[in-house]
Motif scaffolding. Structure first.
Motif, PDB file in Angstrom:
ATOM      1  N   GLY A  83      41.656  -0.892  33.574  1.00  0.00           N
ATOM      2  CA  GLY A  83      41.989   0.112  32.551  1.00  0.00           C
ATOM      3  C   GLY A  83      43.569   0.248  32.745  1.00  0.00           C
ATOM      4  N   VAL A  84      44.078   1.450  32.687  1.00  0.00           N
ATOM      5  CA  VAL A  84      45.481   1.498  32.652  1.00  0.00           C
ATOM      6  C   VAL A  84      46.130   1.501  33.956  1.00  0.00           C
ATOM      7  N   LEU A  85      45.364   1.249  35.011  1.00  0.00           N
ATOM      8  CA  LEU A  85      45.790   0.958  36.320  1.00  0.00           C
ATOM      9  C   LEU A  85      46.190  -0.576  36.589  1.00  0.00           C
ATOM     10  N   GLU A  86      45.573  -1.528  35.461  1.00  0.00           N
ATOM     11  CA  GLU A  86      45.875  -3.028  35.574  1.00  0.00           C
ATOM     12  C   GLU A  86      47.571  -3.060  35.492  1.00  0.00           C
ATOM     13  N   LYS A  87      47.914  -4.006  36.266  1.00  0.00           N
ATOM     14  CA  LYS A  87      49.521  -4.175  36.496  1.00  0.00           C
ATOM     15  C   LYS A  87      49.858  -4.715  34.861  1.00  0.00           C
ATOM     16  N   GLY A  88      50.770  -3.744  34.239  1.00  0.00           N
ATOM     17  CA  GLY A  88      51.521  -4.184  32.944  1.00  0.00           C
ATOM     18  C   GLY A  88      50.897  -3.572  31.909  1.00  0.00           C
ATOM     19  N   ALA A  89      49.692  -2.835  32.102  1.00  0.00           N
ATOM     20  CA  ALA A  89      48.675  -2.177  30.836  1.00  0.00           C
ATOM     21  C   ALA A  89      49.964  -1.060  30.117  1.00  0.00           C
ATOM     22  N   LEU A  90      50.492  -0.452  30.921  1.00  0.00           N
ATOM     23  CA  LEU A  90      51.454   0.444  30.151  1.00  0.00           C
ATOM     24  C   LEU A  90      52.870   0.197  30.006  1.00  0.00           C
ATOM     25  N   GLY A  91      53.081  -0.794  30.714  1.00  0.00           N
ATOM     26  CA  GLY A  91      54.484  -1.815  30.470  1.00  0.00           C
ATOM     27  C   GLY A  91      55.376  -1.446  31.664  1.00  0.00           C
ATOM     28  N   ILE A  92      55.266  -0.445  32.304  1.00  0.00           N
ATOM     29  CA  ILE A  92      56.098  -0.223  33.461  1.00  0.00           C
ATOM     30  C   ILE A  92      55.227  -0.683  34.747  1.00  0.00           C
ATOM     31  N   SER A 137      40.276   8.934  40.747  1.00  0.00           N
ATOM     32  CA  SER A 137      39.771  10.085  39.449  1.00  0.00           C
ATOM     33  C   SER A 137      39.871   9.486  38.262  1.00  0.00           C
ATOM     34  N   SER A 138      38.875   9.804  37.344  1.00  0.00           N
ATOM     35  CA  SER A 138      38.953   9.457  36.160  1.00  0.00           C
ATOM     36  C   SER A 138      40.331  10.048  35.317  1.00  0.00           C
ATOM     37  N   TYR A 139      40.699  11.104  35.780  1.00  0.00           N
ATOM     38  CA  TYR A 139      41.901  11.661  35.278  1.00  0.00           C
ATOM     39  C   TYR A 139      43.102  10.701  35.334  1.00  0.00           C
ATOM     40  N   CYS A 140      43.051   9.990  36.233  1.00  0.00           N
ATOM     41  CA  CYS A 140      44.162   8.938  36.300  1.00  0.00           C
ATOM     42  C   CYS A 140      44.059   7.648  35.279  1.00  0.00           C
ATOM     43  N   GLN A 141      43.103   7.877  34.524  1.00  0.00           N
ATOM     44  CA  GLN A 141      42.921   7.028  33.180  1.00  0.00           C
ATOM     45  C   GLN A 141      43.310   8.103  32.075  1.00  0.00           C
ATOM     46  N   ILE A 142      42.737   8.997  32.001  1.00  0.00           N
ATOM     47  CA  ILE A 142      42.940   9.777  30.773  1.00  0.00           C
ATOM     48  C   ILE A 142      44.223  10.145  30.647  1.00  0.00           C
ATOM     49  N   GLU A 143      44.836  10.946  31.486  1.00  0.00           N
ATOM     50  CA  GLU A 143      46.144  11.541  31.391  1.00  0.00           C
ATOM     51  C   GLU A 143      47.172  10.641  30.724  1.00  0.00           C
ATOM     52  N   PRO A 144      47.300   9.483  31.829  1.00  0.00           N
ATOM     53  CA  PRO A 144      48.247   8.358  31.243  1.00  0.00           C
ATOM     54  C   PRO A 144      47.990   7.924  29.822  1.00  0.00           C
ATOM     55  N   ALA A 145      46.803   7.783  29.467  1.00  0.00           N
ATOM     56  CA  ALA A 145      46.499   7.198  28.154  1.00  0.00           C
ATOM     57  C   ALA A 145      46.874   8.195  26.998  1.00  0.00           C
ATOM     58  N   MET A 146      46.787   9.388  27.398  1.00  0.00           N
ATOM     59  CA  MET A 146      47.159  10.704  26.377  1.00  0.00           C
ATOM     60  C   MET A 146      48.791  10.494  26.387  1.00  0.00           C
ATOM     61  N   ALA A 147      49.444  10.483  27.522  1.00  0.00           N
ATOM     62  CA  ALA A 147      50.714  10.228  27.535  1.00  0.00           C
ATOM     63  C   ALA A 147      51.339   8.956  26.828  1.00  0.00           C
ATOM     64  N   PHE A 148      50.774   7.941  26.817  1.00  0.00           N
ATOM     65  CA  PHE A 148      51.006   6.727  26.415  1.00  0.00           C
ATOM     66  C   PHE A 148      50.989   6.953  24.843  1.00  0.00           C
ATOM     67  N   GLN A 149      49.862   7.521  24.348  1.00  0.00           N
ATOM     68  CA  GLN A 149      49.591   7.722  22.968  1.00  0.00           C
ATOM     69  C   GLN A 149      50.644   8.511  22.188  1.00  0.00           C
ATOM     70  N   LEU A 150      51.263   9.325  23.146  1.00  0.00           N
ATOM     71  CA  LEU A 150      52.497  10.287  22.613  1.00  0.00           C
ATOM     72  C   LEU A 150      53.810   9.613  22.652  1.00  0.00           C
ATOM     73  N   GLY A 151      53.878   8.411  23.226  1.00  0.00           N
ATOM     74  CA  GLY A 151      55.148   7.790  23.389  1.00  0.00           C
ATOM     75  C   GLY A 151      55.825   8.114  24.413  1.00  0.00           C
ATOM     76  N   LEU A 152      55.221   9.027  25.327  1.00  0.00           N
ATOM     77  CA  LEU A 152      55.942   9.382  26.756  1.00  0.00           C
ATOM     78  C   LEU A 152      56.075   8.197  27.904  1.00  0.00           C
ATOM     79  N   PRO A 153      57.071   8.262  28.600  1.00  0.00           N
ATOM     80  CA  PRO A 153      57.012   7.557  29.754  1.00  0.00           C
ATOM     81  C   PRO A 153      55.976   7.531  30.768  1.00  0.00           C
ATOM     82  N   VAL A 154      55.383   6.748  31.115  1.00  0.00           N
ATOM     83  CA  VAL A 154      54.344   6.936  32.140  1.00  0.00           C
ATOM     84  C   VAL A 154      54.708   5.895  33.491  1.00  0.00           C
TER      85      VAL A 154
END
Length: 125
Positions: free
Chosen positions: A71-80, A42-59
């Motif tokens: 996108g954000v599903l690439e390994k290491g893209a969001l750090g965890i 789902s595209s929401y698996c890209q949108i919502e993590p990106a929104m949380a990441f912008q706010l500095g929330l753990p994802v």
């Protein structure tokens, strides 16, 4: 999202590309690649993590085996590290594994820091 302390997303297989090509006839000289028999989520698996990441929330993103890492599903893209789960295997065994325990404890630690910092006044330095 502002009231949240962290975000968990599960990227399940949703759409199957029977036949496809990535970057066909690219103007910037990048090579084409095969997208045949790849799963998208789902595209929401890209949108919502990106929104949380912008706010500095753990994802924490869990990806179903076979979902294309983009996108954000690439390994290491969001750090965890993004664990891959196989719904054909016993999930109870996975959730008892060292890998899962380490990942969820690390993410929980980040969430606890968010909770603690929400009660503190803003700091300039």
């Amino acid at each position: 999202m502002l009231e949240s302390n962290g975000l968990v997303t599960i990227a399940f297989r949703r759409n199957l590309i029977k036949q496809g090509i990535g970057k066909p006839s690219s103007d910037i000289g990048e090579d084409e690649y095969d997208l045949s028999n790849k799963w998208l989520t789902s595209s929401y698996c890209q949108i919502e993590p990106a929104m949380a990441f912008q706010l500095g929330l753990p994802v924490l993103i869990l990806g179903e085996k076979g979902v294309m890492a983009d996108g954000v599903l690439e390994k290491g893209a969001l750090g965890i590290y993004m664990p891959e789960i196989d719904l054909d295997n016993d999930l109870n065994s996975y959730f008892k594994s060292k890998e899962w325990v380490q990942i969820i404890q690390k993410w929980e630690g980040y969430v606890r820091k968010v909770v603690e910092s929400k009660g503190q006044p803003p700091m300039l330095y």
